[in-house]
Design a protein around this motif. Structure first.
Motif, PDB file in Angstrom:
ATOM      1  N   ASP A 511       2.431  -2.083   1.170  1.00  0.00           N
ATOM      2  CA  ASP A 511       1.310  -1.226   0.783  1.00  0.00           C
ATOM      3  C   ASP A 511       0.008  -1.778   1.351  1.00  0.00           C
ATOM      4  O   ASP A 511      -0.099  -2.979   1.619  1.00  0.00           O
ATOM      5  N   ASP A 512      -0.971  -0.925   1.496  1.00  0.00           N
ATOM      6  CA  ASP A 512      -2.319  -1.335   1.917  1.00  0.00           C
ATOM      7  C   ASP A 512      -2.259  -2.222   3.151  1.00  0.00           C
ATOM      8  O   ASP A 512      -3.013  -3.200   3.262  1.00  0.00           O
ATOM      9  N   GLU A 568      -1.765   6.443   4.304  1.00  0.00           N
ATOM     10  CA  GLU A 568      -2.218   6.911   2.987  1.00  0.00           C
ATOM     11  C   GLU A 568      -3.699   7.271   3.075  1.00  0.00           C
ATOM     12  O   GLU A 568      -4.387   6.879   4.022  1.00  0.00           O
TER      13      GLU A 568
HETATM   14 CA    CA Z   1      -2.217   1.843  -0.941  1.00  0.00          CA
END
Ligand code: CA
Ligand code: C2E
Ligand code: CA
Length: 611
Positions: A511-512, A568
């Motif tokens: 993520d990220d 995202e």
């Molecule tokens: Ca994220």
């Protein structure tokens, strides 16, 4: 002492009389009784004889021609050698006045002529016994005195010893109470002693508001890192150096204390104004900017300082220290290496936070959490590929609370563990239900965010398996989102953990991606399926300068590692086109849909839109 002894040892008698017959009679009779008798016919002779060899007793006639008995007696009494010889007067007169005179000049007895020799002997014996007894008393007294002196000396020795022991005891006592009130490492006052001084300062301020004081609460920003990486010995050196530094920056009347670990406090007393306190804090911070020289190395250790000014609102040290601590935390969150002064608002915020913490614990029991689901869209087909489960708190008073508001507290308090488990369970159960109800949902997946505390649990993999079994969801439909920091945290151990997770066919996503500090060379060791490009980079894709290097690089990296890239935070169609062109496989963002509740997701599945 019996008479024989007396006779043999004390038998030397001097008889003084001017009448030869008297001398003869006395001498003969006494010699016969066992006495050694010397005679003198007048006072002058008597004195010479007595001085030459002092007798045990003198029989002294009163009436003599040249010097009478009284005068002789007086002379004998004057001389130290003869002073103590008992003198019995011999007199022809039975006169009361004479007797008185005889005793007053120092005679011990008095015999009147004509005498009977038996009487003389008895009187002599009496006197000799008396004299011996006196001598014995003197002797006993001397002995007693010696003994007393001896005992006194012994007693004095004992007293000296006792005093020594008392002094030692007091010293130990002093050391003990010093130890109880001071920090062993730095020798600074400890929390107990500091609180004592603080209480006094508060009381003094209550009595006299002109007396100003303040407390500085100092926390070392990098102590833990230094301690962990260089070891405790270096950590200890640093603490000692810091304690010296703190002392140097203060005045003698200020109290520098070590509260615990890397927390120090300073009580500043008798301030002219409160700027004095901030000036000291500034001086400290300036010092902390410089390297600190330890035995073998130089280190930098910035500090955060919380300041509280003494006021009558404080009734005890605990309240004041609590506020100093709050201010210190504020300084820390404002960006370390600075100071913050406590104010009421800070307190309110802290109360709010701890209220939130209490509420958060209850929320789990009361099942106040719900999941929202944000669609993830395939960029190849532009149709629904899955969802990311995002938790919300349905607060009874405050309404829907976003995870950004409570995640940090959930992490800090460990509540993230039961909460995270609930999210996993709920998300799996929900997707399984959709897959069972809607044929078009069969191939959808669900992404679930994990926290580092969760994966550090030893039975995490087992729990995952149990959840899949209990909900019936196929592992391949579950995707777990981890952050880079979580991966780097535990090195080899993480690889093992991820491999075990993968054995359940579960997919893994970072993520990220791009915001952490993962060592890229390490990345290929991890069994990861997708890199999720962080929102902040997707944001950089703008209409005008559609050449965004970082996003391109991440996509290329993903592909070269055999992974997929997804994006995202996609908000514009331009971003979609750009990401598609780069080869990004999926995207999620407000452009497609915000996180949706269950009902909205269901109608979306039913509609099965093409974007
Ligand atoms: Ca994220
Ligand atoms: P995240 O994993 O990066 O989640 C994406 C966040 O971005 C979500 O915020 C989502 O609402 C938001 N978002 C989605 N599309 C857009 C967009 O186009 N523009 C913008 N500006 N934002 C968008 P949310 O739901 O508030 O979640 C925030 C963070 O909370 C998440 O960030 C995640 O780190 C954490 N989180 C949420 N749910 C959970 C959970 O169940 N467990 C754990 N451990 N963390 C969670
Ligand atoms: Ca996420």
């Amino acid at each position: 002492m019996n008479h024989n002894q007396l006779n043999s040892s004390l038998n030397n008698i001097l008889v003084v009389d001017d009448i030869a017959d008297n001398l003869r009679v006395l001498s003969a009779s006494l010699t016969e009784k066992g006495y050694q008798v010397r005679c003198a016919k007048n006072g002058t002779m008597a004195l010479i004889t007595a001085k030459k060899n002092p007798p045990q007793l003198i029989l002294l006639d009163i009436k003599m021609p040249d010097m009478d008995g009284y005068q002789v007696c007086a002379k004998l009494k004057e001389d130290e050698l003869t002073r103590d010889i008992p003198i019995i007067f011999l007199s022809a007169f039975d006169d009361v006045l004479d007797k008185v005179k005889a005793f007053s000049v120092g005679g011990v007895d008095y015999i009147t002529k004509p005498f009977q020799i038996e009487e003389v002997v008895v009187r002599i014996q009496h006197q000799l016994i008396l004299q011996a007894a006196q001598a014995e008393i003197v002797e006993l007294n001397t002995q007693l005195e010696q003994k007393v002196q001896q005992r006194t000396a012994q007693l004095e020795a004992v007293i000296d010893q006792l005093n020594l022991e008392i002094a030692q005891h007091q010293q130990t006592q002093k050391q003990l109470s010093h130890q109880a009130l001071h920090d062993a490492l730095t020798g600074l006052p400890n929390r107990t002693l500091f609180m004592e001084y603080l209480t006094k300062a508060i009381q003094r301020h209550q009595r006299n508001q002109d007396y100003l004081f303040a407390v500085l609460f100092i926390d070392l920003d990098r102590f833990k890192i230094i301690n962990d990486s260089w070891g405790h010995a270096v950590g200890d050196q640093l603490l000692m150096a810091i304690s010296r530094l703190l002392r140097e920056c203060c005045r003698d009347l200020d109290t520098v204390a070590r509260l615990s670990g890397d927390e120090f406090t300073i009580l500043l007393e008798d301030l002219h104004n409160f700027q004095d306190a901030t000036a000291i804090a500034e001086r400290l911070l300036a010092k902390f900017m410089l390297p600190i020289h330890l035995q073998e190395r130089k280190v930098f250790s910035a500090a955060s300082i919380g300041i509280v000014f003494g006021s009558t609102t404080y009734h005890n040290g605990i309240e004041l220290l609590r506020d100093a601590d709050i201010a210190m935390y504020r300084a820390k969150t404002l960006g370390k290496g600075r100071y913050a002064i406590f104010d009421r608002e800070m307190y309110a915020q802290t109360i709010h936070l701890s209220q939130l913490e209490t509420d958060l614990r209850l929320a789990l029991e009361r099942q106040e959490f719900i999941l929202y689901y944000q669609p993830i869209v395939s960029l190849e087909t532009l149709s629904l590929a899955g969802f990311e489960a995002l938790v919300r708190w349905q607060h009874p008073q405050m309404g829907l609370i976003s995870p950004e508001k409570f995640m940090a507290i959930a992490e800090d308090t460990g509540l993230i563990i039961p909460l995270g488990e609930w999210v996993l369970q709920e998300a799996c159960q929900q997707l399984y239900a959709w897959q069972s109800t809607f044929p078009s949902a069969a191939s959808l997946h669900i992404s679930v965010n994990l926290s580092s505390k969760q994966i550090k649990q030893f039975d995490f993999v087992d729990k995952l398996g149990q959840i899949l079994t209990a909900t019936g969801l196929n592992g391949a439909s579950l995707r777990l989102e981890l952050t880079e920091t979580m991966l780097m945290d535990q090195g080899e151990k993480t690889i093992e953990l991820l491999t075990q997770i993968k054995q359940q066919k579960i997919q893994l996503s970072i993520d990220d991606f791009g915001t952490g500090y993962s060592s890229l060379s390490y990345l290929h060791h991890f069994p990861i399926n997708t890199l999720k490009i962080d929102r902040s980079f997707v944001n950089l894709i703008k209409e005008e300068e559609s050449n965004c290097e970082i996003v391109k690089t991440i996509v290329t990296l993903a592909h070269s590692l055999g992974m997929k890239a997804i994006a995202e935070g996609v908000e514009t169609s331009h971003q979609i086109t750009h990401l598609t062109n780069l080869g990004c496989s999926a995207a999620q963002g407000y452009f497609f849909a915000k996180p949706l509740n269950r009902q909205l997701v269901e109608s979306l599945i039913v509609n099965n839109p093409q974007w």
